[in-house]
Design an enzyme around this catalytic site. Structure first.
Site, mmCIF file in Angstrom:
data_model
loop_
_atom_site.group_PDB
_atom_site.id
_atom_site.type_symbol
_atom_site.label_atom_id
_atom_site.label_comp_id
_atom_site.label_asym_id
_atom_site.label_seq_id
_atom_site.Cartn_x
_atom_site.Cartn_y
_atom_site.Cartn_z
ATOM 1 N N ALA A 122 0.836 -1.198 0.000
ATOM 2 C CA ALA A 122 0.000 0.000 0.000
ATOM 3 C C ALA A 122 0.872 1.250 0.000
ATOM 4 O O ALA A 122 2.023 1.221 0.429
ATOM 5 C CB ALA A 122 -0.907 -0.007 1.223
ATOM 6 N N LEU A 165 1.577 3.185 -2.772
ATOM 7 C CA LEU A 165 1.941 3.589 -4.127
ATOM 8 C C LEU A 165 0.718 4.134 -4.860
ATOM 9 O O LEU A 165 0.781 5.161 -5.521
ATOM 10 C CB LEU A 165 2.535 2.410 -4.898
ATOM 11 C CG LEU A 165 3.295 2.819 -6.156
ATOM 12 C CD1 LEU A 165 4.741 3.170 -5.808
ATOM 13 C CD2 LEU A 165 3.287 1.716 -7.203
ATOM 14 N N ASP A 166 -0.400 3.429 -4.742
ATOM 15 C CA ASP A 166 -1.647 3.834 -5.398
ATOM 16 C C ASP A 166 -2.698 4.066 -4.319
ATOM 17 O O ASP A 166 -3.543 3.220 -4.050
ATOM 18 C CB ASP A 166 -2.086 2.747 -6.385
ATOM 19 C CG ASP A 166 -3.283 3.158 -7.234
ATOM 20 O OD1 ASP A 166 -3.682 4.333 -7.181
ATOM 21 O OD2 ASP A 166 -3.817 2.292 -7.951
ATOM 22 N N LYS A 167 -2.636 5.225 -3.701
ATOM 23 C CA LYS A 167 -3.475 5.503 -2.536
ATOM 24 C C LYS A 167 -4.964 5.517 -2.865
ATOM 25 O O LYS A 167 -5.791 5.150 -2.039
ATOM 26 C CB LYS A 167 -3.078 6.844 -1.912
ATOM 27 C CG LYS A 167 -1.708 6.811 -1.249
ATOM 28 C CD LYS A 167 -1.351 8.174 -0.672
ATOM 29 C CE LYS A 167 0.035 8.175 -0.056
ATOM 30 N NZ LYS A 167 0.130 7.330 1.143
ATOM 31 N N THR A 210 -3.291 3.921 1.696
ATOM 32 C CA THR A 210 -4.283 3.937 2.752
ATOM 33 C C THR A 210 -5.389 4.940 2.415
ATOM 34 O O THR A 210 -5.115 6.062 2.002
ATOM 35 C CB THR A 210 -3.615 4.298 4.086
ATOM 36 O OG1 THR A 210 -2.656 3.302 4.411
ATOM 37 C CG2 THR A 210 -4.617 4.419 5.201
ATOM 38 N N ASN A 222 9.390 9.316 3.517
ATOM 39 C CA ASN A 222 8.148 10.020 3.186
ATOM 40 C C ASN A 222 7.420 10.428 4.453
ATOM 41 O O ASN A 222 7.513 9.766 5.488
ATOM 42 C CB ASN A 222 7.253 9.148 2.298
ATOM 43 C CG ASN A 222 6.264 8.310 3.079
ATOM 44 O OD1 ASN A 222 5.203 8.789 3.475
ATOM 45 N ND2 ASN A 222 6.622 7.056 3.327
ATOM 46 N N ARG A 223 6.713 11.534 4.341
ATOM 47 C CA ARG A 223 5.820 11.979 5.420
ATOM 48 C C ARG A 223 4.507 12.449 4.784
ATOM 49 O O ARG A 223 4.023 13.555 5.028
ATOM 50 C CB ARG A 223 6.483 13.070 6.271
ATOM 51 C CG ARG A 223 7.088 14.247 5.507
ATOM 52 C CD ARG A 223 7.523 15.348 6.496
ATOM 53 N NE ARG A 223 8.092 16.502 5.845
ATOM 54 C CZ ARG A 223 9.394 16.720 5.688
ATOM 55 N NH1 ARG A 223 10.284 15.832 6.142
ATOM 56 N NH2 ARG A 223 9.815 17.827 5.086
ATOM 57 N N PHE A 255 -1.219 10.130 4.855
ATOM 58 C CA PHE A 255 -2.504 9.597 4.364
ATOM 59 C C PHE A 255 -3.215 10.586 3.441
ATOM 60 O O PHE A 255 -4.437 10.801 3.562
ATOM 61 C CB PHE A 255 -3.437 9.233 5.531
ATOM 62 C CG PHE A 255 -3.045 8.022 6.329
ATOM 63 C CD1 PHE A 255 -2.011 7.187 5.935
ATOM 64 C CD2 PHE A 255 -3.727 7.707 7.506
ATOM 65 C CE1 PHE A 255 -1.664 6.060 6.684
ATOM 66 C CE2 PHE A 255 -3.388 6.584 8.260
ATOM 67 C CZ PHE A 255 -2.353 5.761 7.847
ATOM 68 N N SER A 274 1.520 3.771 10.479
ATOM 69 C CA SER A 274 2.161 4.871 9.762
ATOM 70 C C SER A 274 2.748 5.847 10.781
ATOM 71 O O SER A 274 2.076 6.218 11.747
ATOM 72 C CB SER A 274 1.155 5.613 8.884
ATOM 73 O OG SER A 274 1.732 6.822 8.407
ATOM 74 N N ASN A 288 3.314 8.903 10.146
ATOM 75 C CA ASN A 288 3.048 10.246 9.652
ATOM 76 C C ASN A 288 1.675 10.803 9.996
ATOM 77 O O ASN A 288 1.314 11.877 9.549
ATOM 78 C CB ASN A 288 3.244 10.271 8.128
ATOM 79 C CG ASN A 288 4.655 9.869 7.747
ATOM 80 O OD1 ASN A 288 5.613 10.290 8.393
ATOM 81 N ND2 ASN A 288 4.786 9.029 6.730
ATOM 82 N N THR A 289 0.895 10.037 10.777
ATOM 83 C CA THR A 289 -0.352 10.551 11.341
ATOM 84 C C THR A 289 -0.159 10.618 12.850
ATOM 85 O O THR A 289 0.131 9.604 13.484
ATOM 86 C CB THR A 289 -1.540 9.632 10.981
ATOM 87 O OG1 THR A 289 -1.744 9.666 9.565
ATOM 88 C CG2 THR A 289 -2.817 10.084 11.682
ATOM 89 N N LYS A 303 -1.364 -4.152 9.956
ATOM 90 C CA LYS A 303 -0.029 -3.722 9.524
ATOM 91 C C LYS A 303 0.678 -3.040 10.687
ATOM 92 O O LYS A 303 0.168 -2.075 11.249
ATOM 93 C CB LYS A 303 -0.108 -2.772 8.327
ATOM 94 C CG LYS A 303 1.271 -2.447 7.737
ATOM 95 C CD LYS A 303 1.162 -1.794 6.370
ATOM 96 C CE LYS A 303 2.534 -1.631 5.719
ATOM 97 N NZ LYS A 303 2.433 -1.107 4.334
ATOM 98 N N THR A 307 6.841 -5.131 7.743
ATOM 99 C CA THR A 307 6.450 -3.994 8.563
ATOM 100 C C THR A 307 6.243 -2.756 7.691
ATOM 101 O O THR A 307 6.552 -2.748 6.506
ATOM 102 C CB THR A 307 7.543 -3.640 9.592
ATOM 103 O OG1 THR A 307 8.701 -3.159 8.885
ATOM 104 C CG2 THR A 307 7.902 -4.793 10.473
ATOM 105 N N ASN A 308 5.795 -1.708 8.377
ATOM 106 C CA ASN A 308 5.697 -0.377 7.779
ATOM 107 C C ASN A 308 7.090 0.265 7.773
ATOM 108 O O ASN A 308 8.096 -0.402 8.017
ATOM 109 C CB ASN A 308 4.696 0.469 8.588
ATOM 110 C CG ASN A 308 3.937 1.471 7.739
ATOM 111 O OD1 ASN A 308 4.510 2.134 6.889
ATOM 112 N ND2 ASN A 308 2.638 1.577 7.967
#
Length: 346
Positions: A62, A64-66, A86, A111-112, A115, A178, A180-181, A220, A248-249
């Site tokens: 997941a 790449l194509d959100k 996501t 990356n940050r 979502f 993630s 980044n949230t 995940k 993992t993430n």
């Protein structure tokens, strides 16, 4: 050869802009019947995991194509399954740009994104237009919470997404890892995880009755876990009879990139530097689960040998992302061929 030339052009651009151009190009090739220029026929190496027949063991992770806008194009590149998202209940812009940083010296990416996506309804509209799921392709849908949803209400966001995507997914991934949230990883803690999984499993049973079809639920997790945390998560996965776990993430640590350009940008690190830490967590989790819950190995797969290492550590399937950015469709085939010659997972 073609992809190495394309990559040179793409890597000369802003990373997020290049990402969009590459995805549009992949879709254009597929629509034109020209995907064969950059990829061969998918490797035939069927395996059953979570009650699903996967045509081979290499999937797209997941992220790449959100929005699920390029499912058919990506599926033409030899993946055994595609995971989109996501996705969140409502559209959100994500974090401020720039938010993707390449570290080519280490074959890594930070990356940050946060979502960024068009919301679950937009994703589902794209899924319904795609041919891949209609033809029996294995499609995972990865769900998350909106950034402005209070943590005490996080489960509501996951339940909303699960309710909406259930009928269109081969399996559903619950992303609580993630970096980044804000505060999202708190959901990996003991009581929060227990409560979330209990509610999701109850909803899964209700939806299975409603749709007449059981759709597996996968969790995940992050690589930034100590041994007691791994034990806690394994116990919760077994207790709630989760159908799978993705390990993992991305990582918040910076192994080997601290002194490289972009190496200290905020966000999650993926690519080659995360291979060791993610595979270690995978192995420990596999040991703790003792075969009760199947694992999908992700993190730092840059060559066929890396995919084999994930299977040896206890995974039944693998997924790639950053390796795909660096090596293109060649890696999909190399990894799938490598696993085809390896003994089947137990």
């Amino acid at each position: 050869m073609i992809y190495s030339l394309l990559r040179r052009v793409l890597f000369s651009m802003d990373a997020e802009k290049a990402h969009g151009i590459a995805l549009n190009g992949i879709s254009l090739l597929q629509a034109s019947g020209l995907s064969g220029l950059v990829s061969d026929r998918p490797v035939d190496d069927p395996v059953e995991v979570m009650g699903i027949r996967f045509p081979n063991r290499v999937g797209l992770a997941a992220g790449l194509d959100k929005n699920g806008a390029h499912i058919d194009g990506l599926a033409a590149l030899g993946f055994g399954h595609i995971e989109i998202g996501t996705t969140t209940p409502r559209p959100q812009a994500g974090n401020p740009k720039p938010r993707i940083f390449r570290i080519p010296e280490a074959r890594a990416i930070i990356n940050r994104m946060g979502f960024n996506n068009g919301g679950v309804d937009a994703l589902l509209a794209n899924v319904r237009k795609a041919e891949f799921p209609k033809k029996g392709g294995v499609l995972g849908i990865n769900i998350g919470k909106n950034a402005d949803t209070p943590m005490e209400m996080a489960a509501e966001d996951y339940l909303t997404c699960l309710d909406k995507v259930y009928g269109q997914a081969s399996y559903v991934t619950v992303n609580i890892s993630s970096p980044n949230t804000r505060n999202l990883r708190e959901l990996q803690q003991d009581k929060a995880l227990d409560d979330l999984l209990a509610r999701l499993k109850a909803a899964q049973q209700r939806l299975a009755d409603q749709h007449g079809r059981y759709v597996p639920l996968v969790l995940k997790i992050a690589p930034d876990l100590d041994d007691p945390q791994i034990g806690t998560i394994a116990a919760a996965l077994k207790r709630h009879r989760m159908d799978g776990v993705i390990a993992t993430n991305t990582t918040l640590s910076r192994p080997g990139v601290e002194n490289l350009p972009n190496g200290n940008e905020a966000g999650g690190l993926s690519g080659a530097p995360v291979f060791r830490i993610s595979t270690t967590v995978l192995g420990k989790l596999a040991h703790a689960l003792a075969g009760e819950v199947p694992l999908i190995g992700v993190g730092g797969i840059m060559k066929g040998e890396d995919a084999r290492a994930k299977i040896s550590a206890g995974a039944s399937l693998v997924q790639i992302y950053s390796g795909f950015i660096y090596r293109g469709p060649e890696l999909v085939r190399e990894a799938a061929e490598s696993l085809r010659t390896q003994a089947k997972p137990h």
